[in-house]
Design a protein around this motif. Structure first.
Motif, short mmCIF file in Angstrom:
data_model
loop_
_atom_site.label_atom_id
_atom_site.label_comp_id
_atom_site.label_asym_id
_atom_site.label_seq_id
_atom_site.Cartn_x
_atom_site.Cartn_y
_atom_site.Cartn_z
N MET A 27 60.82 -10.74 20.15
CA MET A 27 61.08 -11.99 19.42
C MET A 27 62.57 -12.16 19.15
O MET A 27 63.11 -13.27 19.28
N ALA A 28 63.24 -11.07 18.79
CA ALA A 28 64.67 -11.15 18.51
C ALA A 28 65.46 -11.49 19.77
O ALA A 28 66.42 -12.26 19.73
N ALA A 29 65.05 -10.91 20.89
CA ALA A 29 65.72 -11.20 22.16
C ALA A 29 65.53 -12.66 22.54
O ALA A 29 66.48 -13.34 22.98
N LYS A 30 64.34 -13.17 22.35
CA LYS A 30 64.05 -14.56 22.69
C LYS A 30 64.85 -15.51 21.81
O LYS A 30 65.39 -16.52 22.28
N GLU A 31 64.95 -15.19 20.53
CA GLU A 31 65.67 -16.08 19.60
C GLU A 31 67.17 -16.06 19.85
O GLU A 31 67.84 -17.09 19.74
N SER A 32 67.71 -14.89 20.19
CA SER A 32 69.16 -14.74 20.28
C SER A 32 69.72 -15.04 21.67
O SER A 32 70.89 -15.40 21.81
N GLN B 125 67.39 -9.26 14.00
CA GLN B 125 66.06 -8.76 13.68
C GLN B 125 65.70 -9.03 12.22
O GLN B 125 64.54 -9.34 11.91
N ALA B 126 66.68 -8.91 11.33
CA ALA B 126 66.42 -9.21 9.91
C ALA B 126 66.01 -10.66 9.74
O ALA B 126 65.11 -10.98 8.95
N ASN B 127 66.65 -11.57 10.47
CA ASN B 127 66.29 -12.98 10.40
C ASN B 127 64.88 -13.22 10.91
O ASN B 127 64.12 -14.03 10.35
N VAL B 128 64.51 -12.51 11.99
CA VAL B 128 63.15 -12.63 12.52
C VAL B 128 62.15 -12.13 11.49
O VAL B 128 61.09 -12.75 11.29
N ARG C 44 62.45 -12.14 8.24
CA ARG C 44 62.33 -13.17 7.19
C ARG C 44 61.47 -14.34 7.64
O ARG C 44 60.66 -14.88 6.87
N GLN C 45 61.64 -14.74 8.87
CA GLN C 45 60.86 -15.86 9.41
C GLN C 45 59.37 -15.52 9.46
O GLN C 45 58.52 -16.35 9.12
N GLY D 204 53.48 -16.16 6.90
CA GLY D 204 52.22 -15.72 6.32
C GLY D 204 52.07 -14.21 6.33
O GLY D 204 53.01 -13.47 6.63
N SER D 205 50.89 -13.76 5.99
CA SER D 205 50.60 -12.34 5.88
C SER D 205 50.84 -11.62 7.21
O SER D 205 50.57 -12.17 8.28
N CYS D 206 51.33 -10.38 7.12
CA CYS D 206 51.55 -9.59 8.32
C CYS D 206 51.89 -8.15 7.94
O CYS D 206 52.15 -7.85 6.77
#
Length: 206
Positions: free
Chosen positions: A40-45, A93-96, A98-99, A104-106
Motif C-alpha cells: 500500500m505504501a509503495a502504491k501511494e508513494s 508507512q505511518a501515513n498509510v 493513519r489512513q 475502520g477496525s483492523c
C-alpha cells in the motif's frame, strides 16, 4: 464487530505475533495488515515496493534524530528538513497506518503502529513475547532455518533491528510494558488460547 477497534501488535521474532494477529483479525472479521502495508505504501508513494521491503523496520543512523521524530509526529521540526530515505519511507508507512485506522477496525503488525496511533481512542496495543526455546523452535519450523544456532542468531538480529527501529522513531523502549495495553507470553497458553485471551481482553476493554 460494531465498535471500531484498532489492534496493533509489536512482537518478538518467533513469538507467533503475526499468526496471532491474523487469527484475531479472522475471529473478529476485520482486516489484517502486515506486509500488506508495504504494498500500500509503495502504491501511494510511487516508490518501488522492493525499496520498502529492503528498508522495512530499519534505521538510518546517519540522519538527524529530531528530524525523524518530527516526521513520526506528522510534520517536520522547524529548521530540520533534510531527511533520509529511511525516514521518508517510514513517514509514508505511518501515513498509510493513519489512513487505515480512519477507515475502520483492523489489526496492524509492527512499524511503530501503536506509537503512530497513540492518541486514537479506539487503539488496543499489544506486545507478544515468548520463551526463548519456543521462539527458536518456531523460527526453525516456520522459517526453515538450518539449525537451532542459526535460528537463535536470526532471532537476536531481527529483534535488535526491530527494537532499534522502534526506539529511534518513538524515543521509547520497544520492550517497555508501559507503552502497551497488554503484554502476553505466547508460550504460556499457546497460539490459539493466546488469541482467545486477547479477544476476551478486547471485549472487556471495549
Amino acid at each position: 464487530m460494531d465498535k471500531k477497534i484498532i489492534i496493533t501488535i509489536a512482537r518478538e521474532y518467533g513469538s507467533g505475533g503475526r499468526e496471532i494477529g491474523k487469527k484475531i483479525a479472522d475471529k473478529l472479521k476485520i482486516p489484517f495488515y502486515d506486509k500488506e502495508l508495504i504494498t500500500m505504501a509503495a502504491k501511494e508513494s510511487g516508490f518501488k515496493q522492493e525499496m520498502f521491503e529492503k528498508n522495512d523496520e530499519q534505521v538510518d543512523y546517519s540522519n538527524n534524530y529530531l528530524t525523524a521524530i518530527g516526521y513520526v509526529l506528522g510534520s517536520p521540526i522547524a529548521g530540520l528538513t533534510d531527511i533520509s530515505m529511511n525516514d521518508e519511507l517510514h513517514q509514508i508507512q505511518a501515513n498509510v497506518i493513519r489512513q487505515l485506522a480512519e477507515k475502520g477496525s483492523c489489526v496492524i503488525v509492527g512499524r511503530c503502529a501503536n506509537y503512530v496511533l497513540r492518541n486514537d481512542p479506539s487503539l488496543v496495543s499489544l506486545f507478544i513475547t515468548g520463551k526463548t526455546e519456543d521462539k527458536i523452535l518456531r523460527v526453525v519450523n516456520d522459517y526453515h532455518t538450518a539449525s537451532l544456532e542459526d535460528a537463535e542468531k536470526l532471532m537476536e538480529k531481527t529483534d535488535k533491528r526491530r527494537g532499534n527501529y522502534y526506539n529511534y522513531y518513538t524515543n521509547q523502549d520497544w520492550k517497555d510494558a508501559q507503552h502497551y495495553d497488554l503484554c502476553v507470553n505466547s508460550s504460556v497458553l499457546g497460539i490459539d488460547k493466546t488469541v482467545d485471551l486477547i479477544c476476551e481482553f478486547i471485549n472487556l476493554k471495549a
